[in-house]
Design an enzyme around this catalytic site. Structure first.
Site, mmCIF file in Angstrom:
data_model
loop_
_atom_site.group_PDB
_atom_site.id
_atom_site.type_symbol
_atom_site.label_atom_id
_atom_site.label_comp_id
_atom_site.label_asym_id
_atom_site.label_seq_id
_atom_site.Cartn_x
_atom_site.Cartn_y
_atom_site.Cartn_z
ATOM 1 N N CYS A 18 15.336 31.815 -8.887
ATOM 2 C CA CYS A 18 16.379 31.538 -9.477
ATOM 3 C C CYS A 18 16.722 33.615 -9.341
ATOM 4 O O CYS A 18 15.462 34.364 -8.086
ATOM 5 C CB CYS A 18 15.507 32.392 -11.042
ATOM 6 S SG CYS A 18 15.005 31.051 -11.992
ATOM 7 N N GLY A 42 20.950 31.776 -8.598
ATOM 8 C CA GLY A 42 21.161 31.065 -9.936
ATOM 9 C C GLY A 42 22.344 31.581 -10.710
ATOM 10 O O GLY A 42 22.647 32.178 -10.874
ATOM 11 N N ASN A 84 11.583 33.965 -11.271
ATOM 12 C CA ASN A 84 11.478 33.342 -10.660
ATOM 13 C C ASN A 84 10.222 32.910 -9.459
ATOM 14 O O ASN A 84 9.189 33.388 -9.049
ATOM 15 C CB ASN A 84 11.919 35.015 -8.742
ATOM 16 C CG ASN A 84 12.350 33.691 -7.558
ATOM 17 O OD1 ASN A 84 12.707 34.569 -6.495
ATOM 18 N ND2 ASN A 84 12.898 32.506 -7.669
ATOM 19 N N GLY A 85 10.485 31.019 -9.200
ATOM 20 C CA GLY A 85 9.215 30.385 -8.684
ATOM 21 C C GLY A 85 9.148 29.327 -9.373
ATOM 22 O O GLY A 85 9.603 28.721 -10.505
ATOM 23 N N CYS A 124 8.160 31.547 1.459
ATOM 24 C CA CYS A 124 9.663 29.851 1.599
ATOM 25 C C CYS A 124 10.191 30.236 2.768
ATOM 26 O O CYS A 124 11.494 31.643 2.492
ATOM 27 C CB CYS A 124 10.373 30.204 0.689
ATOM 28 S SG CYS A 124 11.565 29.151 0.453
ATOM 29 N N TYR A 165 18.719 29.556 3.551
ATOM 30 C CA TYR A 165 19.912 28.787 3.212
ATOM 31 C C TYR A 165 19.608 30.326 1.454
ATOM 32 O O TYR A 165 20.800 30.776 1.595
ATOM 33 C CB TYR A 165 19.608 27.739 2.488
ATOM 34 C CG TYR A 165 20.212 27.200 1.156
ATOM 35 C CD1 TYR A 165 21.834 26.778 1.917
ATOM 36 C CD2 TYR A 165 20.261 27.861 -0.050
ATOM 37 C CE1 TYR A 165 22.720 26.377 0.646
ATOM 38 C CE2 TYR A 165 21.220 27.198 -0.811
ATOM 39 C CZ TYR A 165 21.978 26.703 -0.564
ATOM 40 O OH TYR A 165 22.859 26.464 -2.011
ATOM 41 N N SER A 219 27.219 28.997 4.242
ATOM 42 C CA SER A 219 25.307 29.413 4.816
ATOM 43 C C SER A 219 25.469 28.899 6.513
ATOM 44 O O SER A 219 24.590 28.935 6.970
ATOM 45 C CB SER A 219 24.697 28.872 3.907
ATOM 46 O OG SER A 219 24.791 27.336 3.714
ATOM 47 N N ASP A 274 25.699 22.915 10.008
ATOM 48 C CA ASP A 274 24.658 23.010 8.557
ATOM 49 C C ASP A 274 23.717 23.826 8.636
ATOM 50 O O ASP A 274 22.440 23.495 9.945
ATOM 51 C CB ASP A 274 25.314 21.979 7.766
ATOM 52 C CG ASP A 274 25.584 22.886 6.335
ATOM 53 O OD1 ASP A 274 25.807 23.688 5.772
ATOM 54 O OD2 ASP A 274 25.569 21.641 5.309
ATOM 55 N N ASP A 275 23.237 24.273 7.529
ATOM 56 C CA ASP A 275 22.407 24.876 7.127
ATOM 57 C C ASP A 275 20.861 24.203 7.674
ATOM 58 O O ASP A 275 20.292 24.353 8.041
ATOM 59 C CB ASP A 275 21.528 26.200 6.273
ATOM 60 C CG ASP A 275 21.945 25.631 5.340
ATOM 61 O OD1 ASP A 275 23.372 25.283 4.943
ATOM 62 O OD2 ASP A 275 20.995 25.610 4.620
ATOM 63 N N CYS A 329 9.438 19.899 -2.745
ATOM 64 C CA CYS A 329 9.007 21.678 -3.182
ATOM 65 C C CYS A 329 8.478 21.898 -4.681
ATOM 66 O O CYS A 329 9.019 21.141 -5.486
ATOM 67 C CB CYS A 329 10.919 22.360 -3.019
ATOM 68 S SG CYS A 329 10.235 24.020 -3.126
ATOM 69 N N CYS A 341 5.393 29.108 4.152
ATOM 70 C CA CYS A 341 5.381 27.962 3.562
ATOM 71 C C CYS A 341 6.538 27.268 3.490
ATOM 72 O O CYS A 341 7.348 27.480 4.079
ATOM 73 C CB CYS A 341 5.082 27.847 1.896
ATOM 74 S SG CYS A 341 5.242 26.514 1.022
ATOM 75 N N CYS A 377 7.903 21.732 2.489
ATOM 76 C CA CYS A 377 9.262 20.892 2.090
ATOM 77 C C CYS A 377 9.489 20.208 3.782
ATOM 78 O O CYS A 377 9.913 18.666 3.593
ATOM 79 C CB CYS A 377 10.387 21.677 1.825
ATOM 80 S SG CYS A 377 10.924 23.590 3.053
HETATM 81 P P1 AMP Z 1 22.396 17.860 1.240
HETATM 82 O O1 AMP Z 1 24.104 17.064 0.683
HETATM 83 O O2 AMP Z 1 21.856 16.975 0.266
HETATM 84 O O3 AMP Z 1 22.316 17.239 2.924
HETATM 85 O O4 AMP Z 1 22.303 18.804 1.090
HETATM 86 C C1 AMP Z 1 22.859 19.960 2.290
HETATM 87 C C2 AMP Z 1 23.548 21.044 1.816
HETATM 88 O O5 AMP Z 1 23.336 21.730 0.242
HETATM 89 C C3 AMP Z 1 23.700 21.549 2.911
HETATM 90 O O6 AMP Z 1 25.016 22.326 3.227
HETATM 91 C C4 AMP Z 1 22.955 22.760 1.647
HETATM 92 O O7 AMP Z 1 23.529 24.283 2.428
HETATM 93 C C5 AMP Z 1 23.253 22.124 0.664
HETATM 94 N N1 AMP Z 1 21.419 22.836 0.051
HETATM 95 C C6 AMP Z 1 20.475 22.327 0.839
HETATM 96 N N2 AMP Z 1 19.172 22.826 -0.448
HETATM 97 C C7 AMP Z 1 20.153 23.340 -1.403
HETATM 98 C C8 AMP Z 1 19.711 24.056 -2.902
HETATM 99 N N3 AMP Z 1 18.351 23.884 -2.932
HETATM 100 N N4 AMP Z 1 20.267 23.908 -3.214
HETATM 101 C C9 AMP Z 1 21.461 23.723 -3.127
HETATM 102 N N5 AMP Z 1 22.473 23.860 -2.130
HETATM 103 C C10 AMP Z 1 21.862 23.748 -0.905
#
Ligand code: AMP
Length: 492
Positions: free
Chosen positions: A5, A32, A106-107, A253, A259, A300, A362-363, A399, A450, A453
């Protein structure tokens, strides 16, 4: 009960703290989106206002004007679907006679059950780890002592050592603001101050999950709150305590860099945006490909795409527009809903894409929902080739410290071989940034992180057995963290 959060606190005599906290929370909205709330004190009475929804929906000028006072804490909540209820919205409040207090967290705690037992909460009564924390503090005998003026401060210092896991906290009674960061510093927390134009003397103080929120309220970044530090702010200024017996070992983290945090926040002395660009440069170096255009997945993935384009020399372009008014796709319960929401969120720029060989950055890669849906969309819009590149290694472990990463069964890369992923998601090729390069991109020499994940190696005991190769009874796989010590920042 996993949640990561945003927390924010203001101690600023003479100010309208509710308005400042609103701006702070608005800046921390990305941390959040389920609920928002704040507690405000005028020096005598604490008023709490919280509601489900976005900060801008929960608060308006009338409400903020009613919330009078110079001292305030606030919270934006991110949680898994089931625990998203009004009762779990924060700040949590305990009345305690005239020394009531409010808390925002937060945590994610890793010994919630143990603490709940300690304070006599039956399992059915526990709705969130933050509530257990508030209960633990409220049970301190410091609240029943004769002089109660410093009861909250003394109670916190007495009980906090028993709390394990990830916690960046802000607390307040009617007179003072307290900030706490767990001994591992798993979630960020920083200190800022308000100065007036003429003097260099602090007029007020701010505690925030991220430094980006300090700029927005007109405060200056002073420093990150240290792992294991308790900061108490009142009319005498800022006092700092280190009450934990556990040796502090900062393991922020790594996903905050990938992200979670805003690109304009400072973590480990670097702006997050720059770290993400370097991730993209290293990604291009590790996973080169012949292509016509590099594009990022908004938002991101964009900085890493810029870095990829710069290093590879391939033109950067936009291939997707994002609908700004959409919330999170990530936590929808079914795969179908999640995929549909990706289509709601992102649409192709057909003319820019058509006939091109694309590198799509993508991130992160979790379930693979976003990339599968995107690749289909881009091909339908005429892309000739789609090469997916991710600016972090694939997620393989859950996580326990507050990021909503699904169970291991749902993490695609934990269940298939890496070279199968391209065909599963329909890409021409796939490349993931290595952990070493990710650490290099973050660039903080002699720091630890950390990366549980990504590696399954956690910086503290986690509540469940990891796999057959781990030791039993919740002892983590290796009682160590990944050491991030690049010899020197490699020139790329
Ligand atoms: P996925 O679609 O399940 O492979 O998740 C990856 C995508 O979701 C990426 O585009 C990330 O930017 C986003 N993402 C990754 N982790 C989270 C998270 N914990 N909460 C929200 N978005 C996330």
């Amino acid at each position: 009960m996993k949640e990561s959060c945003g927390v924010f606190g203001v101690y600023y005599p003479g100010s309208k703290a509710s308005f400042l906290t609103f701006d702070g929370l608005f800046t921390l909205q990305h941390r959040g989106q389920e609920s928002a709330g704040m507690a405000v004190s005028d020096g005598q009475t604490i008023t709490v206002f919280k509601e489900m929804g976005l900060v801008s929906n929960v608060f308006n000028e009338t409400i903020l004007t009613t919330l009078e006072g110079f001292l305030s804490i606030g919270h934006t909540r991110y949680s898994t679907t089931g625990s998203s209820t009004w009762a779990n919205a924060q700040p949590a409040y305990r009345p305690m006679g005239h020394v009531g207090f409010a808390l925002a967290h937060n945590g994610n705690l890793t010994n919630t059950d143990e603490l709940a037992q300690k304070v006599g909460m039956m399992p059915g009564m526990v709705t969130s780890d933050s509530d257990v924390l508030a209960e633990l503090i409220s049970k301190s005998d410091k609240f029943s002592q004769k002089d109660q003026s410093r009861a909250l401060e003394s109670a916190v210092l007495e009980v906090i050592d028993a709390v394990k896991g990830a916690f960046s906290l802000v607390l307040m009674d009617a007179y003072r603001l307290i900030g706490i960061r767990d001994p591992n510093g798993l979630r960020p927390l920083c200190l800022g101050a308000f100065f007036n134009d003429e003097s260099k003397v602090e007029q007020g103080w701010v505690i925030s999950s991220e430094s980006a929120a300090l700029n927005v309220v007109g405060a200056k970044f002073i420093r990150e709150i240290s792992p294991g530090e308790v900061v108490v702010i009142d009319e005498t200024g800022v006092k700092s305590y280190f009450p934990f017996t556990q040796k502090t070992k900062e393991t922020l983290c790594i996903f905050e860099f990938v992200y979670f945090s805003r690109p304009d926040s400072i973590l480990y002395d670097s702006e997050v945006h720059g770290c993400r660009r370097r991730m993209g440069e290293l990604l291009a170096k590790e996973h080169p490909v012949q292509a016509d255009m590099v594009m990022g997945v908004p938002d991101s993935g964009i900085p890493a795409a810029e870095g990829f384009a710069k290093y590879s020399g391939i033109a950067y372009g936009q291939g997707l527009v994002k609908n700004r008014y959409i919330g999170r796709t990530f936590i929808y319960p079914t795969q179908e809903q999640r995929a549909q929401n990706v289509r709601r969120k992102l649409s192709p720029l057909t003319e820019n894409i058509s006939g091109k060989r694309l590198v799509v950055v993508d991130d992160s890669f979790v379930r693979g929902t976003t990339s599968s849906a995107l690749i289909k969309m881009l091909r339908e819009a005429g892309a000739r080739e789609v090469h997916m590149r991710f600016s972090s290694p694939p997620f393989k472990w859950p996580c326990y410290y507050g990021i909503d990463i699904p169970t291991k069964e749902e993490l695609l890369a934990a269940n298939v071989e890496i070279d199968e992923i391209a065909s599963i998601i329909g890409a021409d090729s796939v490349g993931f940034l290595s952990l070493e390069s990710l650490i290099l991109a973050i660039g903080a020499i002699n720091k630890q992180y950390c990366s549980g994940c990504l590696t399954g190696v956690y910086p503290s005991k986690v509540p469940v057995k990891l796999d057959d190769s781990s030791s039993t009874n919740g002892i983590n796989k290796k009682d160590a963290v990944i050491e991030a010590i690049p010899k020197q920042f490699e020139k790329i």
